[in-house]
Each structure stands twice: as structure tokens, then as C-alpha cells.
Write an enzyme that holds these catalytic residues in place. Structure first.
Site, PDB file in Angstrom:
ATOM      1  N   GLY A  20       0.765  -1.073  -0.147  1.00 15.52           N
ATOM      2  CA  GLY A  20      -0.109  -0.042  -0.010  1.00 15.52           C
ATOM      3  C   GLY A  20       0.999   1.464   0.100  1.00 15.52           C
ATOM      4  O   GLY A  20       2.010   0.997   0.331  1.00 15.52           O
ATOM      5  N   GLY A  22       0.825   5.354   1.140  1.00 14.83           N
ATOM      6  CA  GLY A  22       0.431   6.408   2.255  1.00 14.83           C
ATOM      7  C   GLY A  22       1.079   7.720   1.768  1.00 14.83           C
ATOM      8  O   GLY A  22       1.571   7.956   0.554  1.00 14.83           O
ATOM      9  N   VAL A  27       4.539   1.074   1.477  1.00 15.22           N
ATOM     10  CA  VAL A  27       4.882  -0.206   2.255  1.00 15.22           C
ATOM     11  C   VAL A  27       4.907  -1.627   1.298  1.00 15.22           C
ATOM     12  O   VAL A  27       3.859  -1.602   0.689  1.00 15.22           O
ATOM     13  CB  VAL A  27       3.833  -0.400   3.424  1.00 15.22           C
ATOM     14  CG1 VAL A  27       4.079  -1.738   4.166  1.00 15.22           C
ATOM     15  CG2 VAL A  27       4.008   0.805   4.348  1.00 15.22           C
ATOM     16  N   LYS A  42       9.124  -0.267   4.955  1.00 15.86           N
ATOM     17  CA  LYS A  42       8.588   0.981   4.519  1.00 15.86           C
ATOM     18  C   LYS A  42       9.586   1.900   3.585  1.00 15.86           C
ATOM     19  O   LYS A  42      10.554   2.204   4.269  1.00 15.86           O
ATOM     20  CB  LYS A  42       7.854   1.698   5.805  1.00 15.86           C
ATOM     21  CG  LYS A  42       7.288   3.219   5.288  1.00 15.86           C
ATOM     22  CD  LYS A  42       6.359   3.545   6.204  1.00 15.86           C
ATOM     23  CE  LYS A  42       5.576   4.708   5.642  1.00 15.86           C
ATOM     24  NZ  LYS A  42       4.579   5.015   6.472  1.00 15.86           N
ATOM     25  N   ASP A 140       0.769  10.541  14.935  1.00 21.64           N
ATOM     26  CA  ASP A 140       0.147  10.423  13.938  1.00 21.64           C
ATOM     27  C   ASP A 140      -0.757   8.899  13.824  1.00 21.64           C
ATOM     28  O   ASP A 140      -0.873   8.213  12.812  1.00 21.64           O
ATOM     29  CB  ASP A 140       1.089  10.294  12.386  1.00 21.64           C
ATOM     30  CG  ASP A 140       0.265  10.219  11.311  1.00 21.64           C
ATOM     31  OD1 ASP A 140      -0.789  10.917  11.061  1.00 21.64           O
ATOM     32  OD2 ASP A 140       0.852   9.633  10.016  1.00 21.64           O
TER      33      ASP A 140
HETATM   34  N1  LIG Z   1       4.164  -3.738   9.549  1.00 26.97           N
HETATM   35  C1  LIG Z   1       3.117  -3.919   8.501  1.00 26.97           C
HETATM   36  N2  LIG Z   1       2.926  -4.964   7.954  1.00 26.97           N
HETATM   37  C2  LIG Z   1       1.909  -4.991   7.180  1.00 26.97           C
HETATM   38  N3  LIG Z   1       1.213  -4.128   6.534  1.00 26.97           N
HETATM   39  C3  LIG Z   1       1.524  -2.874   6.914  1.00 26.97           C
HETATM   40  C4  LIG Z   1       2.665  -2.646   7.993  1.00 26.97           C
HETATM   41  N4  LIG Z   1       2.713  -1.066   8.055  1.00 26.97           N
HETATM   42  C5  LIG Z   1       1.964  -0.602   7.212  1.00 26.97           C
HETATM   43  N5  LIG Z   1       1.295  -1.542   6.440  1.00 26.97           N
HETATM   44  C6  LIG Z   1       0.254  -1.370   5.690  1.00 26.97           C
HETATM   45  O1  LIG Z   1       0.649  -0.665   4.406  1.00 26.97           O
HETATM   46  C7  LIG Z   1      -0.163   0.378   3.996  1.00 26.97           C
HETATM   47  C8  LIG Z   1       0.513   1.563   3.890  1.00 26.97           C
HETATM   48  O2  LIG Z   1       0.745   2.201   4.854  1.00 26.97           O
HETATM   49  P1  LIG Z   1       1.459   3.907   4.931  1.00 26.97           P
HETATM   50  O3  LIG Z   1       1.916   4.047   6.294  1.00 26.97           O
HETATM   51  O4  LIG Z   1       2.270   3.970   3.863  1.00 26.97           O
HETATM   52  O5  LIG Z   1       0.146   4.634   4.504  1.00 26.97           O
HETATM   53  P2  LIG Z   1      -0.965   5.168   5.554  1.00 26.97           P
HETATM   54  O6  LIG Z   1      -0.998   4.736   6.815  1.00 26.97           O
HETATM   55  O7  LIG Z   1      -2.432   4.788   4.827  1.00 26.97           O
HETATM   56  O8  LIG Z   1      -1.096   6.622   5.180  1.00 26.97           O
HETATM   57  P3  LIG Z   1       0.477   7.625   5.966  1.00 26.97           P
HETATM   58  O9  LIG Z   1       1.386   7.555   4.976  1.00 26.97           O
HETATM   59  O10 LIG Z   1      -0.539   9.016   6.156  1.00 26.97           O
HETATM   60  O11 LIG Z   1       0.781   7.003   7.382  1.00 26.97           O
HETATM   61  C9  LIG Z   1      -1.541   0.233   4.643  1.00 26.97           C
HETATM   62  O12 LIG Z   1      -2.244  -0.500   4.047  1.00 26.97           O
HETATM   63  C10 LIG Z   1      -0.937  -0.577   6.045  1.00 26.97           C
HETATM   64  O13 LIG Z   1      -1.860  -1.174   6.482  1.00 26.97           O
HETATM   65 MG   LIG Z   2       0.865   4.518   7.745  1.00 30.25          MG
END
Ligand SMILES: Nc1ncnc2c1ncn2[C@@H]1O[C@H](COP(=O)(O)OP(=O)(O)OP(=O)(O)O)[C@@H](O)[C@H]1O
Ligand SMILES: [Mg+2]
Length: 424
Positions: A20, A22, A27, A42, A140
Site C-alpha cells: 500500500g 501512504g 509499504v 516501508k 500520527d
Molecule cells: N508492518 C506492517 N505489516 C503489514 N502491513 C503494513 C505494515 N505497516 C503498514 N502496513 C500497510 O501498508 C499500507 C501503507 O501504509 P502507509 O503507512 O504507507 O500509509 P497510510 O498509513 O495509509 O498513510 P500515511 O502515510 O499517512 O501514514 C497500509 O495499508 C498499512 O496497513
Molecule cells: Mg501509515
């Protein structure tokens, strides 16, 4: 083998597929070839417009992002394994949680019943308690950063976390946080604290119960304006959790429910009779979030500049409007400073406390504060539209078309349009 799978970080971590994206990166599902175990990675993107100084700050912040949760050992915080700087950007290697996040769950299944939300609240309070005792503020907390793996609730993405003892990195001038979940005092320029995390917890639990956060509006500026001027709506589906949610969403941080009290009340709810079942509410809409990189100001369009001029002075109950003048406007005074012509938009900090959110083309929000705009300094913009929310008209001046503009009441949203042919 896909293109991403050919990419191996530090001769060890193979990228498998994208999980995904963000506001500040992507990630990836990954695999640790050395220990033969799945990992989540990430990848942090550096905003294009960052100066060299800001890049250094960004790197420091990334190391802090990794270090903060790496110090913390608790079931409800994601484990960080490693940080790698490769291809000119940082990558954080962490525990892989095969589970949806709370935002995805709300979108998929609608609002959650209070007993489930109480369980999530208890785990998040535990995570925050551990972090706060270690001097770490998450900064956050929001549904997309809460992973739900069966009964396990895991807080991830300490992307904006920093130790309370270290210098604030908001000096770089980038708005950090997600407006629908950020505490009002932080949006208004105060430093994030454990209490502001408790506000974000309240907003997150509210979103889980109601299907949307308490202050969700059509764009970032409207959300920040609502946060400053409107009272917190009472949750409708919270059952016995209602007073806890309301206590966490207390705008005055000194009156906000403390961690100990919230934990105590939540325990009592969990121990008591089953709280109410869920009732149908409209489906959750995807949040507009802004972080180090991203911001969308839908109403302004490409090329527009949106400003929020702010000072930490809350006026509960007053409502936002988008008029161009009001009876409460202070008298317009002063000639334009040198260089401010009839074809410029300009902002000047008259006194300390002038705080301005600037939404620039390219989906970036930067913030002018005492740290980035010294008293008397003028900042000029080459855009034609200013969407402004003014918290305190005595701290900032705005000139459009060579004329100083009335700034309106505290929290009032206004539009200033630059007429290239002159006139106001
Ligand atoms: N440790 C992890 N294991 C599995 N999935 C994860 C993990 N950390 C994050 N994710 C997933 O990765 C995706 C992207 O996360 P990301 O933090 O980049 O975006 P966000 O939380 O939607 O936005 P932001 O950047 O504003 O925090 C999300 O769907 C999240 O559930
Ligand atoms: Mg996030």
C-alpha cells in the site's frame, strides 16, 4: 520473478509486492533472505521540493522513526528490525502483520460495535502508555496506522514520532499529521504531546464507531477550520463508550481525559454488561491526509494557494464562513511593504504567533510559523487564489492586489482572489 522481486536491499531484504501507499511512502511485502522470514518494508519518499537542509532533517527524522518504536517492546506496537539507506532514500524493515488496518476494516464492514472498539481502545492505550513512558509521542495515530490481526491490535508507522526531548522538526515548515486526526492545539502550532496523542486516539475510536472522524470536511482547509471553530459532535453509536470518546475529544488539552482515567473508564466498560450493538451509518469515506509530502486541496484546484493564518487562540462555538468581510474585522491599515505590488499575494507576520498553512501546487502543504517567518518578514506568492482561515487578525497581515485585506473573525474561512488587472 517480478521486477520488484529482483530488488534486494542491503543484500538481504527482497521486495516481493506492494502492500500500500501512504502520504510519505510505500509499504512493501518483503522477505528477509538471511533469516528466511517475511518482513514489511516501508520505503520513504523524499519530497521533491525539499531543500538540502530539509533533506538532512528528513533523514534524522527517519532514523528517529525507526529508533522510536525499536526502543519499545510491547505486543501492541509493531516491531522494527532494521533501517537501510539505499537508492538515496531510507527503508524501514519491520515485522510483517498479515492483517487489514482499521481504516480498511471500516470501509469494508462499516462502523464497528462498541465492544470491539473498546478492545481496540484498550490496546492502543497500552501502546501509547508504553511510548509515552519512554518519552515518545506517536504524532500520527489514525485508523490506517492501526493493524487488526485477529484479537491483536498493533500500532504502526511512528512516521511522525519524535522523542519529546529532541528539537521539533516542524521547523522545516512542513505540516505534519493528518488534519482529521490531529489535535486542535497541534494544528494551531503547539508541540505534540502525549495529550495530543490522546485526542488522536479519541478521533480514531470515534471514526471506528461512527464511520468517519469527528472533523471531516470536503478539504484540508475546511477540516482545519472546523477543528478550530466548531464544537466536537457527540458520537451516536458509542453506547457506554460515549463519555470516554467525548473526554478524549476535549479541545482544551488540560481538560482532556488523562491516560490513567481513560484506561480506568475503559476497563470498567469492558468489565460491565456488553455495550450496545452497532447501528447502520453511512459508509466511511476515504480520508484526505496530509503528511510530509501530500496534501490535496480539492476546492482550490491546480495553481491555487490556500492559506490558513493561525494563532493558538480557540473560540469554541464560533462558526466558519467564507465571506470576504465581517463586522468583527479589524480596521485595515498600513501601506504595502516594499516589493508588494498590485499583482502579488503577500503575507507578513506582524507579531509573534502568526501561523500560516500554505497549500502549494503539487499537493504540498508548508507552514509558516515563528520559526520560519520572522516578525516583519513578508512572504510573496505567485498564485491567484488565497483560501484563508484566520485565527488571530492581530498577528498577520495579508495583501492582495496591493491592498491590505480584512482578516475576519477567529477561525473564519475566507477567499482572497488576485485580480491580475488590478483592483480588489
Ligand atoms: N508492518 C506492517 N505489516 C503489514 N502491513 C503494513 C505494515 N505497516 C503498514 N502496513 C500497510 O501498508 C499500507 C501503507 O501504509 P502507509 O503507512 O504507507 O500509509 P497510510 O498509513 O495509509 O498513510 P500515511 O502515510 O499517512 O501514514 C497500509 O495499508 C498499512 O496497513
Ligand atoms: Mg501509515
Amino acid at each position: 520473478m517480478s521486477q520488484s522481486e529482483r530488488f534486494v536491499l542491503a543484500t538481504r531484504y527482497r521486495l516481493v509486492s506492494e502492500l500500500g501507499q501512504g502520504a510519505n511512502g510505500t509499504v512493501w511485502r518483503g522477505h528477509d533472505e538471511l533469516l528466511d522470514r517475511p518482513v514489511a518494508i516501508k520505503e520513504l519518499r523524499l519530497p521533491h521540493e525539499l531543500s538540502e537542509d530539509d533533506r538532512v532533517v528528513f533523514y534524522r527524522r527517519t532514523l528517529r522513526e525507526a529508533r522510536a518504536p525499536a526502543q519499545l517492546r510491547t505486543h501492541s506496537i509493531v516491531e522494527v528490525y532494521d533501517v537501510v539507506i539505499e537508492q538515496g532514500r531510507p527503508w524501514i524493515v519491520m515485522e510483517m502483520i498479515e492483517a487489514p488496518n482499521l481504516e480498511q476494516l471500516i470501509v469494508r464492514s462499516g462502523p464497528l460495535p462498541p465492544d470491539r472498539v473498546a478492545h481496540i481502545g484498550r490496546a492502543l492505550l497500552d501502546a501509547l502508555g508504553t511510548a509515552h513512558k519512554a518519552g515518545i509521542v506517536h504524532r500520527d495515530l489514525k485508523p490506517s496506522n492501526v493493524l487488526l490481526d485477529g484479537d491483536r491490535v498493533v500500532l504502526t508507522d511512528f512516521g511522525l514520532a519524535f522523542s519529546s526531548g529532541s528539537a521539533s522538526l516542524t521547523k522545516t515548515g512542513h505540516f505534519m499529521g493528518s488534519p482529521a486526526y490531529v489535535a486542535p492545539e497541534v494544528a494551531a502550532g503547539e508541540k505534540a504531546t502525549p495529550r495530543s496523542d490522546l485526542w488522536s486516539l479519541g478521533a480514531t475510536l470515534y471514526a471506528a464507531l461512527e464511520g468517519r472522524p469527528p472533523f471531516e470536511r470536503e478539504n484540508v482547509m475546511a477540516t482545519l477550520s472546523a477543528l478550530a471553530t466548531e464544537s466536537t459532535p457527540a458520537p451516536q453509536n458509542a453506547g457506554a463508550l460515549a463519555p470516554i470518546i467525548t473526554g478524549l475529544l476535549e479541545k482544551n488539552p488540560t481538560r482532556r481525559l488523562s491516560h490513567a482515567r481513560a484506561a480506568d473508564r475503559l476497563e470498567r466498560v469492558l468489565a460491565g454488561p456488553r455495550s450496545g450493538r452497532r447501528s447502520p451509518t453511512p459508509r466511511y469515506r476515504m480520508m484526505v491526509v496530509i503528511g510530509l509530502i501530500g496534501a490535496t486541496v480539492a476546492s482550490c484546484g491546480i495553481g491555487a494557494t490556500a492559506l490558513i493564518v493561525g494563532m493558538m487562540r480557540e473560540k469554541p462555538g464560533s462558526s466558519a464562513s467564507s465571506s470576504s468581510a465581517s463586522p468583527a474585522d479589524p480596521p485595515v491599515r498600513g501601506n504595502p511593504p516594499p516589493g508588494v505590488t498590485t499583482s502579488t499575494l503577500a503575507v507578513r507576520a506582524r507579531t509573534s504567533g502568526c501561523r500560516i498553512f500554505v497549500a502549494m501546487p503539487g499537493d504540498v502543504i508548508t507552514v509558516l510559523t515563528d520559526a520560519t517567518l520572522t516578525i516583519g518578514e513578508v512572504r510573496k506568492y505567485d498564485q491567484t487564489l488565497l483560501n484563508a482561515v484566520v485565527y488571530d487578525a492581530s498577528a498577520c497581515d495579508i495583501w492582495v492586489n496591493g491592498r491590505q485585506q480584512p482578516l475576519g473573525r477567529s477561525g473564519e474561512r475566507k477567499n482572497y482572489t488576485l485580480n491580475r488587472t488590478g483592483g480588489g
